[in-house]
Motif scaffolding. Structure first.
Motif, PDB file in Angstrom:
ATOM      1  N   THR A 302      26.637  14.023 -70.496  1.00 46.56           N
ATOM      2  CA  THR A 302      25.904  14.406 -71.846  1.00 46.56           C
ATOM      3  C   THR A 302      24.362  14.003 -71.828  1.00 46.56           C
ATOM      4  O   THR A 302      23.646  14.757 -72.162  1.00 46.56           O
ATOM      5  CB  THR A 302      26.691  13.709 -73.302  1.00 46.56           C
ATOM      6  N   GLN A 303      24.081  13.003 -71.028  1.00 48.24           N
ATOM      7  CA  GLN A 303      22.669  12.679 -71.148  1.00 48.24           C
ATOM      8  C   GLN A 303      21.717  13.836 -70.341  1.00 48.24           C
ATOM      9  O   GLN A 303      20.864  14.093 -70.669  1.00 48.24           O
ATOM     10  CB  GLN A 303      22.488  11.055 -70.361  1.00 48.24           C
ATOM     11  N   ASN A 304      22.490  14.090 -69.105  1.00 46.89           N
ATOM     12  CA  ASN A 304      21.760  15.203 -68.435  1.00 46.89           C
ATOM     13  C   ASN A 304      21.805  16.442 -68.910  1.00 46.89           C
ATOM     14  O   ASN A 304      20.751  17.242 -68.991  1.00 46.89           O
ATOM     15  CB  ASN A 304      22.613  15.230 -67.034  1.00 46.89           C
ATOM     16  N   VAL A 305      22.903  16.878 -69.530  1.00 51.23           N
ATOM     17  CA  VAL A 305      22.969  18.143 -70.383  1.00 51.23           C
ATOM     18  C   VAL A 305      22.021  18.176 -71.486  1.00 51.23           C
ATOM     19  O   VAL A 305      21.414  19.222 -71.894  1.00 51.23           O
ATOM     20  CB  VAL A 305      24.505  18.554 -70.958  1.00 51.23           C
ATOM     21  N   ALA A 306      21.999  17.018 -72.311  1.00 48.66           N
ATOM     22  CA  ALA A 306      20.926  17.026 -73.376  1.00 48.66           C
ATOM     23  C   ALA A 306      19.510  17.253 -72.973  1.00 48.66           C
ATOM     24  O   ALA A 306      18.462  17.827 -73.673  1.00 48.66           O
ATOM     25  CB  ALA A 306      21.172  15.784 -74.174  1.00 48.66           C
ATOM     26  N   ASN A 307      19.157  16.632 -71.903  1.00 51.63           N
ATOM     27  CA  ASN A 307      17.833  16.799 -71.567  1.00 51.63           C
ATOM     28  C   ASN A 307      17.490  18.327 -70.860  1.00 51.63           C
ATOM     29  O   ASN A 307      16.560  18.816 -71.328  1.00 51.63           O
ATOM     30  CB  ASN A 307      17.434  15.837 -69.930  1.00 51.63           C
ATOM     31  N   PHE A 308      18.476  18.826 -70.340  1.00 49.12           N
ATOM     32  CA  PHE A 308      18.326  20.296 -69.781  1.00 49.12           C
ATOM     33  C   PHE A 308      18.366  21.246 -71.131  1.00 49.12           C
ATOM     34  O   PHE A 308      17.349  21.946 -71.131  1.00 49.12           O
ATOM     35  CB  PHE A 308      19.569  20.886 -69.213  1.00 49.12           C
ATOM     36  N   THR A 309      19.075  21.002 -72.204  1.00 56.42           N
ATOM     37  CA  THR A 309      19.083  21.865 -73.507  1.00 56.42           C
ATOM     38  C   THR A 309      17.864  21.590 -73.934  1.00 56.42           C
ATOM     39  O   THR A 309      17.206  22.501 -74.728  1.00 56.42           O
ATOM     40  CB  THR A 309      20.429  21.101 -74.576  1.00 56.42           C
ATOM     41  N   LYS A 310      17.262  20.362 -74.141  1.00 61.03           N
ATOM     42  CA  LYS A 310      16.201  20.075 -75.007  1.00 61.03           C
ATOM     43  C   LYS A 310      15.016  20.941 -74.286  1.00 61.03           C
ATOM     44  O   LYS A 310      14.148  21.558 -75.088  1.00 61.03           O
ATOM     45  CB  LYS A 310      15.626  18.622 -74.919  1.00 61.03           C
ATOM     46  N   ARG A 311      14.819  20.912 -72.804  1.00 68.05           N
ATOM     47  CA  ARG A 311      13.748  21.719 -72.178  1.00 68.05           C
ATOM     48  C   ARG A 311      14.229  23.085 -72.550  1.00 68.05           C
ATOM     49  O   ARG A 311      12.912  23.934 -72.954  1.00 68.05           O
ATOM     50  CB  ARG A 311      13.669  21.387 -70.725  1.00 68.05           C
ATOM     51  N   ALA A 312      15.165  23.628 -72.452  1.00 69.71           N
ATOM     52  CA  ALA A 312      15.156  25.081 -72.530  1.00 69.71           C
ATOM     53  C   ALA A 312      14.957  25.518 -74.055  1.00 69.71           C
ATOM     54  O   ALA A 312      14.269  26.481 -74.197  1.00 69.71           O
ATOM     55  CB  ALA A 312      16.954  25.448 -72.194  1.00 69.71           C
ATOM     56  N   CYS A 313      15.695  24.748 -74.838  1.00 72.97           N
ATOM     57  CA  CYS A 313      15.198  25.154 -76.549  1.00 72.97           C
ATOM     58  C   CYS A 313      13.704  25.091 -76.589  1.00 72.97           C
ATOM     59  O   CYS A 313      13.250  26.022 -77.342  1.00 72.97           O
ATOM     60  CB  CYS A 313      15.886  24.086 -77.275  1.00 72.97           C
ATOM     61  N   ILE A 482      17.974  38.796 -74.242  1.00 75.28           N
ATOM     62  CA  ILE A 482      17.908  38.881 -72.807  1.00 75.28           C
ATOM     63  C   ILE A 482      16.671  38.250 -72.270  1.00 75.28           C
ATOM     64  O   ILE A 482      16.683  37.364 -71.094  1.00 75.28           O
ATOM     65  CB  ILE A 482      18.380  39.952 -72.151  1.00 75.28           C
ATOM     66  N   ALA A 483      15.667  38.524 -72.880  1.00 77.27           N
ATOM     67  CA  ALA A 483      14.487  37.780 -72.606  1.00 77.27           C
ATOM     68  C   ALA A 483      14.495  36.577 -72.703  1.00 77.27           C
ATOM     69  O   ALA A 483      13.734  35.738 -71.835  1.00 77.27           O
ATOM     70  CB  ALA A 483      13.329  38.609 -73.252  1.00 77.27           C
ATOM     71  N   GLU A 484      15.130  35.956 -73.888  1.00 75.28           N
ATOM     72  CA  GLU A 484      15.184  34.678 -74.180  1.00 75.28           C
ATOM     73  C   GLU A 484      16.071  34.055 -72.805  1.00 75.28           C
ATOM     74  O   GLU A 484      15.916  32.663 -72.403  1.00 75.28           O
ATOM     75  CB  GLU A 484      15.715  34.270 -75.441  1.00 75.28           C
ATOM     76  N   TRP A 485      17.112  34.744 -72.544  1.00 76.38           N
ATOM     77  CA  TRP A 485      18.270  34.044 -71.635  1.00 76.38           C
ATOM     78  C   TRP A 485      17.251  34.031 -70.086  1.00 76.38           C
ATOM     79  O   TRP A 485      17.433  33.211 -69.292  1.00 76.38           O
ATOM     80  CB  TRP A 485      19.023  35.101 -71.114  1.00 76.38           C
ATOM     81  N   LYS A 486      16.393  34.777 -69.870  1.00 77.93           N
ATOM     82  CA  LYS A 486      15.383  34.836 -68.669  1.00 77.93           C
ATOM     83  C   LYS A 486      14.642  33.421 -68.622  1.00 77.93           C
ATOM     84  O   LYS A 486      14.693  32.854 -67.723  1.00 77.93           O
ATOM     85  CB  LYS A 486      14.603  36.126 -68.558  1.00 77.93           C
ATOM     86  N   VAL A 487      14.239  33.215 -69.756  1.00 77.17           N
ATOM     87  CA  VAL A 487      13.261  31.850 -69.915  1.00 77.17           C
ATOM     88  C   VAL A 487      14.274  30.674 -69.890  1.00 77.17           C
ATOM     89  O   VAL A 487      13.690  29.662 -69.053  1.00 77.17           O
ATOM     90  CB  VAL A 487      12.606  31.932 -71.258  1.00 77.17           C
ATOM     91  N   VAL A 488      15.466  30.801 -70.313  1.00 77.16           N
ATOM     92  CA  VAL A 488      16.397  29.782 -70.399  1.00 77.16           C
ATOM     93  C   VAL A 488      16.747  29.426 -68.726  1.00 77.16           C
ATOM     94  O   VAL A 488      17.019  28.300 -68.386  1.00 77.16           O
ATOM     95  CB  VAL A 488      17.574  29.936 -71.284  1.00 77.16           C
ATOM     96  N   GLU A 489      17.000  30.473 -68.147  1.00 75.44           N
ATOM     97  CA  GLU A 489      17.299  30.591 -66.528  1.00 75.44           C
ATOM     98  C   GLU A 489      16.110  29.801 -65.974  1.00 75.44           C
ATOM     99  O   GLU A 489      16.774  29.128 -64.949  1.00 75.44           O
ATOM    100  CB  GLU A 489      17.443  31.896 -66.223  1.00 75.44           C
ATOM    101  N   ASP A 490      14.858  29.973 -66.167  1.00 79.03           N
ATOM    102  CA  ASP A 490      13.668  29.311 -65.402  1.00 79.03           C
ATOM    103  C   ASP A 490      13.929  28.099 -65.885  1.00 79.03           C
ATOM    104  O   ASP A 490      13.748  27.085 -64.985  1.00 79.03           O
ATOM    105  CB  ASP A 490      12.459  30.221 -65.851  1.00 79.03           C
ATOM    106  N   SER A 491      14.095  27.654 -67.013  1.00 79.26           N
ATOM    107  CA  SER A 491      13.914  26.148 -67.487  1.00 79.26           C
ATOM    108  C   SER A 491      15.282  25.374 -66.761  1.00 79.26           C
ATOM    109  O   SER A 491      14.758  24.523 -66.175  1.00 79.26           O
ATOM    110  CB  SER A 491      14.084  26.158 -68.786  1.00 79.26           C
ATOM    111  N   LEU A 492      16.375  25.904 -66.939  1.00 71.87           N
ATOM    112  CA  LEU A 492      17.520  25.226 -66.228  1.00 71.87           C
ATOM    113  C   LEU A 492      17.268  25.101 -64.709  1.00 71.87           C
ATOM    114  O   LEU A 492      17.822  24.115 -64.254  1.00 71.87           O
ATOM    115  CB  LEU A 492      18.741  25.954 -66.650  1.00 71.87           C
ATOM    116  N   THR A 493      16.801  26.168 -63.989  1.00 71.47           N
ATOM    117  CA  THR A 493      16.659  26.177 -62.667  1.00 71.47           C
ATOM    118  C   THR A 493      15.629  24.892 -62.462  1.00 71.47           C
ATOM    119  O   THR A 493      15.980  24.309 -61.218  1.00 71.47           O
ATOM    120  CB  THR A 493      16.115  27.313 -62.286  1.00 71.47           C
ATOM    121  N   LYS A 494      14.659  24.882 -63.117  1.00 74.49           N
ATOM    122  CA  LYS A 494      13.575  23.961 -62.644  1.00 74.49           C
ATOM    123  C   LYS A 494      14.262  22.311 -63.093  1.00 74.49           C
ATOM    124  O   LYS A 494      13.926  21.673 -62.308  1.00 74.49           O
ATOM    125  CB  LYS A 494      12.146  24.108 -63.613  1.00 74.49           C
TER     126      LYS A 494
END
Length: 539
Positions: A302-313, A482-494
Motif C-alpha cells: 500500500t505504501q508503494n501504491v499510495a506513492n504511485f497514485t499520489k503522483r498520477a493524481c 483517454i487523454a488523462e489516462w495517457k498522462v497517468v500511464e506516463d506517470s506510472l511508467t516513471k
C-alpha cells in the motif's frame, strides 16, 4: 457516378452524426435538473420566510419587491455554479451545507436586527448587529474554505453577504459600510486558509480576520468621515480600543469555535474535508498500525501504491491527497487472512493448493467486504469505501477462474460470475487511478524483481493493464478521459521504472585474485612456521 454517390452518402452520415452530437449536448437532462430546480424553489421559500419575518406590514408592493430580490439571489447563485463551478453543481451534500449556512446566517442576523439590538444594553446596541454579521461571515468563510476550497470560499462569502443585505433591507437596518467591513474581514481570513495542515491553525486564521477588521475600523476613525461611519459612536479613544479589541476577540473565538463545529458538519452532511484526510494521513491510525503487525507485506504494498497514485493524481490535477489516503486503507480486509496473500506469505500457493479454486476465490473476494466492514466499524469517511470496493471493481480473479476451468470435468461449465468481485466499479478519478496503480505494482513486483531488461517493458505492461481495464468496462462509471489516462500511464511508467530500473553491474576488482593468492601464501607460510617450531620443541 457510383463513387460520387458514395462520397455524398459519407458526408450525409457525417452531418447526421454531428447533428446527433450537437443535439445530445443541447438536450436538457431533466433527471438531473429537476431535483436541483426543486431544491432552489424550496430554498427560495425558506429564505422568503426569513426575510419576511416578523410577518407584519405584508403589503403586495413589499412582498413583490422582496420576492424579486430573493429570486435574483438564487438565480445569481445558480448561474455562478453553472458558469464557473459546474463541478460543484453535482455535489448535492455540499450544496445542502451552503444553503443551510446561508439560511442560518440570515435567520440569526434577522433576529438580532429585529429583537436583540433593541433589548441589548445601550452600549452594545450599535455594535451587536455588526459583531454578529462579522462573526457569522467569518465562520462561513472558514467552513467554505475547508469544505469546498479557497476560490469558492471567496465567492461564497460575497454571495452570503448579498443575502444578508437583502435581509437587512427587509428588517429596515441596512448597514452597507459595516457589512462591507465584516465581509472584508472574512475574505482576508479566507486568504490565509491555504495549506492548512491542522484544525488548530483555524484559530490563527480567525485572529487574522479580526485584525483586518480592527485595522479598517482604526482607518475609518482616523479619516473622521461621519457620512461613512458616525463618529458619535467613538466618543473617546477607549471606545475605539473596545471596538478594535472586540473585533480581534470575535475573530479568535470564531476560529476556535470552527474547530469544534467542522466535525459536526462533516458528520451531519457526510462530507470529507482535506483536514480530515490530513489527520488520517499524518496520524498513526490504529488500523494502519494493525496492518503493519498482521500483514506487513500488504502494508508495504500500500505504501508503494499510495506513492504511485499520489503522483498520477497530481499529474492530471485530481485530488492527490484523497488518492493517497484512499490507497492507505484500500486493503484493510487482507488483515483477516493475511497468510492467503502472496505479499504476506510467499508460500501461500501451498495453502491454496489444498483448497478448491472456488474456495480460494471466496477467500480472496472476501477481503473487499471485510475491508468495508472494518472501515465502517472504525467510522472512516465514506468516501474511502470507493477505494476498498473500486480497486478491483467487478473484475474476475483470472488465476483461480482459469484453474477451475482446467480442473472442470467433461460437460461441467464454470461461471465467470462466481469469480468476479462484487464491485461497484470506481466512482472517481482517484479510485480509478488507484485501481491501475494497485494492479501494475503487483505485476511489476513479480515480473521485474530482477530488474528491467528493456526500457519499454514497463510502459507496455502499464499500457496493457489500462487497456484491459477499459475493455472490461471497469472505468465506465467515473469521469476520466483517454487523454488523462495517457498522462497517468506516463506517470506510472516513471514511478515503476525508478523502482525497478536495471542496476549496473560493477566490474570485479582486477587485483582480487592477486590479493587472494597473497593471503593464501601468507597463511601457508604461517602454518609451515608453526610446524617447524613444534618440531624444534619436541626434539
Amino acid at each position: 457516378m457510383a463513387f460520387s454517390e458514395l462520397e455524398d452518402r459519407k458526408y450525409d452520415l457525417i452531418e447526421e452524426r454531428l447533428g446527433e452530437t450537437e443535439s445530445a449536448r443541447t438536450r436538457i437532462n431533466w433527471s438531473l435538473w429537476m431535483p436541483r430546480l426543486m431544491g432552489a424553489g424550496f430554498f427560495s421559500l425558506l429564505l422568503m420566510g426569513v426575510v419576511l419575518a416578523p410577518y407584519d406590514n405584508l403589503n403586495p408592493q413589499r412582498l413583490v419587491g422582496l420576492t424579486l430580490l430573493v429570486v435574483s439571489f438564487v438565480v445569481l447563485y445558480g448561474v455562478y455554479l453553472w458558469r464557473f463551478r459546474p463541478d460543484l453543481f453535482l455535489e448535492r451534500r455540499k450544496q445542502m451545507l451552503y444553503g443551510s449556512s446561508v439560511l442560518l446566517t440570515c435567520a440569526v442576523v434577522q433576529s438580532v436586527a429585529l429583537v436583540g439590538a433593541q433589548e441589548a444594553p445601550v452600549a452594545l446596541q450599535t455594535a451587536l448587529t455588526p459583531a454578529v454579521m462579522f462573526g457569522l461571515l467569518l465562520l462561513c468563510g472558514i467552513v467554505y474554505a475547508v469544505v469546498f476550497d479557497q476560490r469558492f470560499a471567496l465567492d461564497g462569502v460575497i454571495l452570503t453577504s448579498l443575502a444578508l443585505a437583502v435581509v437587512m433591507l427587509a428588517a429596515g437596518e441596512f448597514l452597507p459600510v459595516r457589512l462591507t467591513i465584516a465581509m472584508a474581514g472574512a475574505l482576508t481570513a479566507v486568504l490565509f486558509t491555504r495549506n492548512l495542515r491542522s484544525r488548530y491553525k483555524l484559530a490563527l486564521v480567525g485572529v487574522v480576520g479580526g485584525a483586518a477588521v480592527a485595522c479598517i475600523i482604526v482607518a475609518l476613525f482616523l479619516l473622521g468621515a461621519p457620512d461613512v461611519w458616525p463618529t458619535s459612536e467613538f466618543t473617546d479613544p477607549l471606545t475605539l480600543i473596545v471596538w478594535v479589541a472586540g473585533a480581534v476577540v470575535i475573530g479568535a473565538a470564531v476560529g476556535v469555535f470552527s474547530t469544534f463545529l467542522l466535525p459536526v458538519f462533516e458528520r451531519a452532511f457526510q462530507i470529507t474535508t482535506d483536514l480530515r484526510l490530513i489527520e488520517l494521513l499524518e496520524g498513526e491510525h490504529p488500523l494502519i498500525t494493525l496492518m503493519q503487525q498482521r500483514a506487513p507485506g500488504t502494508w508495504q504494498h500500500t505504501q508503494n501504491v499510495a506513492n504511485f497514485t499520489k503522483r498520477a493524481c497530481q499529474a492530471i490535477g485530481a485530488n492527490a491527497l484523497l488518492g493517497e489516503v484512499g490507497v492507505k486503507f484500500h486493503d484493510l480486509g487482507k488483515m483477516v487472512r493475511p497468510e492467503f496473500f502472496t505479499e504476506n506469505e510467499p508460500e501461500s500457493k501451498l495453502l491454496h493448493d489444498r483448497l478448491s479454486p472456488m474456495m480460494s476465490a471466496l477467500i480472496i473476494l472476501s477481503h473487499v467486504s471485510d475491508g468495508v466492514l472494518m472501515a465502517r466499524k472504525a467510522k472512516l469517511p465514506p468516501v474511502l469505501e470507493d477505494f476498498i470496493t473500486g480497486h478491483h471493481g467487478t473484475s474476475v480473479i483470472k488465476y483461480f477462474y482459469f484453474k477451475a476451468k482446467e480442473q472442470a470435468k467433461d460437460g461441467e461449465t464454470i461461471n465467470a460470475g462466481q469469480f468476479r468481485y462484487p464491485g461497484p466499479k470506481p466512482q472517481s478519478k482517484e479510485s480509478a487511478i488507484a485501481a491501475i496503480a494497485d494492479q501494475v505494482e503487483a505485476t511489476a513486483r513479480s515480473r521485474f524483481a530482477g530488474g528491467v531488461t528493456h526500457p519499454d517493458d514497463v510502459r507496455n505492461m502499464v499500457h496493457q493493464a489500462i487497456i484491459d481495464k477499459l475493455l472490461d468496462g471497469q472505468f465506465d462509471e467515473c469521469e476520466i478521459t483517454i487523454a488523462e489516462w495517457k498522462v497517468v500511464e506516463d506517470s506510472l511508467t516513471k514511478s515503476l521504472a525508478s523502482m525497478y530500473h536495471h542496476r549496473v553491474k560493477y566490474p570485479d576488482d582486477p587485483d582480487k585474485d592477486k590479493r587472494k593468492a597473497a593471503i593464501e601464501a601468507r597463511e601457508k607460510y604461517r602454518n609451515e612456521l608453526a610446524k617447524r617450531r613444534e618440531r624444534i620443541l619436541t626434539q
